[in-house]
Design a protein around this motif. Structure first.
Motif, PDB file in Angstrom:
ATOM      1  N   LEU A  23     -11.010  -4.966  -8.583  1.00 49.39           N
ATOM      2  CA  LEU A  23     -11.953  -4.325  -7.667  1.00 49.39           C
ATOM      3  C   LEU A  23     -11.424  -4.336  -6.241  1.00 49.39           C
ATOM      4  O   LEU A  23     -11.462  -3.327  -5.530  1.00 49.39           O
ATOM      5  N   LEU A  24     -10.916  -5.465  -5.848  1.00 47.18           N
ATOM      6  CA  LEU A  24     -10.373  -5.600  -4.496  1.00 47.18           C
ATOM      7  C   LEU A  24      -9.207  -4.642  -4.304  1.00 47.18           C
ATOM      8  O   LEU A  24      -9.096  -3.953  -3.289  1.00 47.18           O
ATOM      9  N   GLY A  25      -8.337  -4.586  -5.277  1.00 46.55           N
ATOM     10  CA  GLY A  25      -7.179  -3.695  -5.192  1.00 46.55           C
ATOM     11  C   GLY A  25      -7.596  -2.236  -5.106  1.00 46.55           C
ATOM     12  O   GLY A  25      -7.009  -1.450  -4.361  1.00 46.55           O
ATOM     13  N   ARG A  68      -5.147  -0.682   1.880  1.00 46.81           N
ATOM     14  CA  ARG A  68      -4.141  -1.237   2.795  1.00 46.81           C
ATOM     15  C   ARG A  68      -3.845  -2.699   2.487  1.00 46.81           C
ATOM     16  O   ARG A  68      -3.183  -3.384   3.271  1.00 46.81           O
ATOM     17  N   LEU A  69      -4.365  -3.161   1.341  1.00 47.34           N
ATOM     18  CA  LEU A  69      -4.006  -4.501   0.882  1.00 47.34           C
ATOM     19  C   LEU A  69      -3.195  -4.370  -0.396  1.00 47.34           C
ATOM     20  O   LEU A  69      -3.514  -3.556  -1.250  1.00 47.34           O
ATOM     21  N   ARG A  98      -1.840  -7.647   3.725  1.00 45.90           N
ATOM     22  CA  ARG A  98      -1.984  -6.293   4.243  1.00 45.90           C
ATOM     23  C   ARG A  98      -0.600  -5.663   4.355  1.00 45.90           C
ATOM     24  O   ARG A  98       0.407  -6.340   4.561  1.00 45.90           O
ATOM     25  N   THR A  99      -0.592  -4.336   4.195  1.00 47.12           N
ATOM     26  CA  THR A  99       0.688  -3.650   4.215  1.00 47.12           C
ATOM     27  C   THR A  99       0.504  -2.187   4.562  1.00 47.12           C
ATOM     28  O   THR A  99      -0.549  -1.600   4.287  1.00 47.12           O
ATOM     29  N   SER A 131     -11.337   6.837  -5.245  1.00 46.42           N
ATOM     30  CA  SER A 131     -12.769   7.124  -5.404  1.00 46.42           C
ATOM     31  C   SER A 131     -13.634   5.911  -5.083  1.00 46.42           C
ATOM     32  O   SER A 131     -14.817   6.039  -4.844  1.00 46.42           O
ATOM     33  N   LEU A 132     -13.017   4.728  -5.103  1.00 47.27           N
ATOM     34  CA  LEU A 132     -13.821   3.529  -4.868  1.00 47.27           C
ATOM     35  C   LEU A 132     -13.704   2.984  -3.466  1.00 47.27           C
ATOM     36  O   LEU A 132     -14.305   1.976  -3.142  1.00 47.27           O
ATOM     37  N   GLN A 133     -12.879   3.626  -2.630  1.00 44.01           N
ATOM     38  CA  GLN A 133     -12.599   3.016  -1.343  1.00 44.01           C
ATOM     39  C   GLN A 133     -13.784   3.048  -0.412  1.00 44.01           C
ATOM     40  O   GLN A 133     -14.585   3.968  -0.426  1.00 44.01           O
ATOM     41  N   LEU A 134     -13.851   2.022   0.428  1.00 46.63           N
ATOM     42  CA  LEU A 134     -14.888   1.980   1.458  1.00 46.63           C
ATOM     43  C   LEU A 134     -14.525   2.981   2.534  1.00 46.63           C
ATOM     44  O   LEU A 134     -13.376   3.157   2.858  1.00 46.63           O
TER      45      LEU A 134
END
Lengths: 586, 204
Positions: free
Chosen positions: A526-528, A533-534, A561-562, A582-585
């Motif tokens: 989920l985080l990925g 940018r992580l 971060r990258t 589609s899931l990005q904030l």
């Protein structure tokens, strides 16, 4: 009317002004003022520091700063020092060298930490940079003395070759003999980590003789004590000297020879080495002790009485690295003798023993905190601690910038009250307002993290092990520590909730390491997906994480971060969690 | 001097040690039953806690045994310590730098029924080596050429430490600086120095 503003200065003037601005932070600020300043600044930036080699690609760095002369890169996570990062994880410098060889031929300086450096890389450096001056490899591996020989042979303007704590494949190729006879520019040489028994002493002496600008010389264990006198006599201008083996059968003439040689070194300020110390030879360094500012005795297996004698001769000591043989009694003498002490590191002589082998407790630390008003940086290994001692230390030393305490047995409580050490560490963060680095140990609940989140506003790096009760602990840190850049956690019950709730915080940090915690594979995915940018990397030697239920905790997690996207050089046991647009904030 | 000269074993001595030397025990022959600080020594392989002799206080020889590494390889840890957690305590490990190759050499003493092996890497000076050999072969007294001290003689006979170098010559221990000579040792041997004995140390 023609309005003149500061922005209408010619570029050359601005460039000249910028040349006085050396720090990266300030340079970054300058570049953000406006587009033209960005442009001018990037053409005249000479030094670049990349704290995580995967945060940016070499091409991007060179494109933005085409005229750099110095680059510093860091690779593996800090916990690699303690064998928590499996071999083959990454951190290869070769792609960087390849890019720079082509585009930055005037490169002078390369500094690397925790990176994998091959002989091929070293040979490419030797071939590509005609004005190469300094190679500093800190905790690096993957190369042999053959690669170093190429540097020695080709780099006519080399000033500095510094191998700190590297794992070098020592092929006994007589590294020093590869410096040509005409080569004289050496200023700093550190070969202390080389293991080979073969050092040609005559080659070393000739090198030292002709390099009259030599200021730093750190030898390896293979150089015996009876060779030191000759070397010192040929380099009386030395400022920083590392002995080899400090042991020999006691002979009166060799002792006086050595003592005489040391006294001829009027500029000596720093000593290290001292492997296999025979105490009878220690007084040979007394002539230089009064001016010493730095002393590294972390390999010296001598007992408290000898250490006390030595330390009492060094009133100007600013930095001391020593084994816990010094004991509380020795630290009390240190506290009364060395009023200029700024940094103290006390290492364990028997880290894996169950019972204490020396009488070193919290008392020694309290004594030094009380007696040394300039103390700023502490690394202390011990076997017992109390809240009372920590509170005392905190009040004595409000100027601490680095405080790393390792109580050897995990989850050790306050030995007096049997309570957790929350209050003690809480005092540290409360009183030491400039604290930048903190390492915790002992029995700790979520409460200590509440203190840290509340008070540790300047904290940049936090190391946590075997601590906390729940996600709340991690949440306190991520939500409260405004300056946090690096967080490394092992064996704590921190899971998905705190991580996902503070996902945005992770973009403001360099990196987060979590191993043997409770973060599920699902949360990693989920985080990925949400944070493009992580890079969210799962390290798991048990096999693919999707061969287990999603709710299973991952073994190790490294998030950073990258702007370079996912890396291409991952080994089979590292999986990167892919972005999902589609899931990005937003 | 023939090495099989069994007559070198003393028949009588003050403390009856001769019998103890041939007594069947669990320890190795010639080895003392107690260490220098009075602790009973088992005939077992030296564990980590023994390789770093950490007696507190005034025993200035307490560091003679063993070399020190901040990070200890797994195999060397004492059986007393608990199961190790990976990477804890957080001490730096330099696996290749810390471990040096062992340099085992055989030690034979004229008259002793068994040879011993010592790891020359364990010692920093000749003195340390000789003291350790004396401990191992406590039935025999070793003449200390380095400092010309008279070591306590139990049975009236002194031994001279010699070694066979790579050319096959028998050399007296101590002429070459310790660290430069390590790779030429093949076998130590203690030879009876009868001549010196009769000339300088008349028997009681």
């Amino acid at each position: 009317m023609h309005k003149k503003t500061a922005f209408s200065f010619p570029d050359e003037v601005l460039e000249h002004v910028f040349s006085f601005i050396q720090s990266d932070k300030d340079r970054n600020s300058v570049s953000m003022v406006c587009k033209s300043w960005y442009e001018i600044e990037r053409w005249c930036r000479r030094k670049v520091f990349v704290g995580n080699c995967y945060a940016v690609s070499p091409r991007m760095v060179i494109k933005r700063f085409p005229e750099i002369r110095s680059i510093e890169l860091k690779g593996k996570p800090h916990f690699a020092d303690f064998n928590l990062v499996p071999d083959g994880w990454g951190g290869y410098v070769f792609p960087w060298i390849v890019e720079m060889a082509g585009a930055v031929p005037w490169l002078e300086e390369i500094k690397l930490k925790r990176m994998v450096v091959t002989d091929e890389s070293l040979e490419l450096i030797a071939k590509s940079f005609k004005n190469f001056k300094a190679l500093v490899l800190s905790s690096c591996e993957g190369f042999s003395t053959d690669g170093l020989a190429a540097i020695a042979a080709s780099c006519k303007n080399l000033k500095e070759l510094d191998l700190r704590d590297c794992d070098v494949d020592d092929l006994s190729g007589h590294l020093l003999s590869h410096f040509p006879d005409t080569y004289t520019s050496l200023v700093s040489l550190n070969i202390s980590c080389l293991g080979s028994d073969e050092v040609s002493f005559s080659t070393l002496e000739r090198l030292v003789c002709r390099c009259t600008n030599l200021r730093t010389l750190r030898l390896n264990r293979a150089v015996p004590l009876d060779k030191i006198a000759n070397i010192l006599r040929r380099a009386p201008q030395l400022v920083d000297f590392g002995t080899g083996t400090y042991a020999a059968d006691l002979r009166p003439d060799s002792y006086s020879d050595l003592a005489g040689a040391f006294s001829s070194c009027k500029e000596l300020r720093s000593l290290s080495g001292f492997w296999d110390v025979v105490p009878d030879y220690l007084p040979a360094i007394y002539p230089v002790c009064s001016k010493l500012t730095s002393l590294n005795l972390s390999y010296a297996t001598i007992q408290s009485p000898e250490l006390i004698k030595l330390v009492s001769h060094c009133p100007n000591l600013q930095r001391l690295l020593v084994l816990d043989y010094i004991e509380d009694s020795g630290l009390e003498v240190l506290a009364s003798s060395c009023k200029n002490l700024q940094e103290l590191r006390v290492f364990p002589s028997d880290p894996f023993g169950v019972e204490p082998n020396v009488s070193l407790t919290e008392q020694g630390l309290v004594a030094v905190s009380s007696g040394c008003p300039k103390l700023q940086s502490v690394l202390y290994f011990c076997r017992r601690m109390s809240n009372e001692a920590l509170v005392t230390v905190a009040k004595n030393c409000p100027n601490f910038t680095r405080f790393r305490l390792c109580i050897i047995e995990p989850r050790t409580a306050d030995y007096q009250t049997l309570e957790p050490l929350d209050v003690g560490f809480g005092a540290i963060v409360q009183y030491c307002k400039d604290l930048q680095r903190l390492s915790l140990s002992g029995l700790l609940t979520d409460r200590v993290f509440e203190y840290i989140g509340t008070y540790a506003k300047k904290l940049e790096m936090l190391s946590v092990a075997f601590a906390g009760d729940s996600d709340l602990g991690l949440h306190h840190v991520l939500s409260g520590c405004e300056s946090l850049r690096k967080l490394e956690i092992r064996d704590c019950p921190f899971g998905d909730k705190a991580l996902l709730a503070n996902a945005a915080k992770l973009e403001t940090m360099r990196s987060l390491w979590m191993s043997s915690c409770a973060v599920s594979f699902r949360a990693c995915k989920l985080l990925g997906q949400k944070m493009p940018r992580l890079n969210v990397e799962v390290i798991d030697e048990r096999g693919p994480p999707d061969s287990r239920p999603e709710s299973c905790p991952v073994d190790k997690l490294y998030i950073y971060r990258t702007v370079a996207g996912s890396r291409f050089d991952m080994p089979p046991f590292v999986w990167t969690m892919e972005d999902d647009p589609s899931l990005q904030l937003s | 001097m023939s090495p099989e000269n069994g007559k070198l074993l003393p028949e009588t001595d003050a403390g009856g040690l001769n019998f103890k030397a041939t007594e069947l025990t669990l320890g190795l022959p010639g080895e003392s039953r107690v260490t220098s600080d009075g602790v009973a020594k088992l005939g077992s392989k030296r564990g980590f806690s023994e390789t770093v002799d950490l007696s507190l206080g005034d025993n200035k020889d307490s560091n003679k045994l063993g070399q020190f590494q901040i990070n200890v390889p797994e195999a060397a840890k004492s059986p007393v310590s608990k199961a190790q957690v990976v990477g804890w305590p957080p001490v730096r490990g330099y696996p290749k730098r810390g471990t040096k190759s062992c340099k085992y050499v055989k030690v034979a003493v004229d008259g002793a029924p068994y040879l011993r092996k010592v790891d020359l890497e364990m010692y920093n000076t000749y003195q340390q080596l000789l003291t350790s050999l004396e401990d191992m072969f406590s039935c025999f007294t070793i003449r200390n050429y380095l400092n010309d001290k008279k070591l306590e003689r139990v049975n009236g006979i002194e031994y001279v430490p010699t070694y066979e170098d790579k050319d096959g010559d028998w050399m007296l221990v101590g002429d070459v600086p310790w660290h430069s000579s390590n790779d030429t040792y093949k076998t130590f041997k203690r030879k009876l120095n009868e001549e010196a004995l009769y000339m300088k140390h008349p028997r009681n």
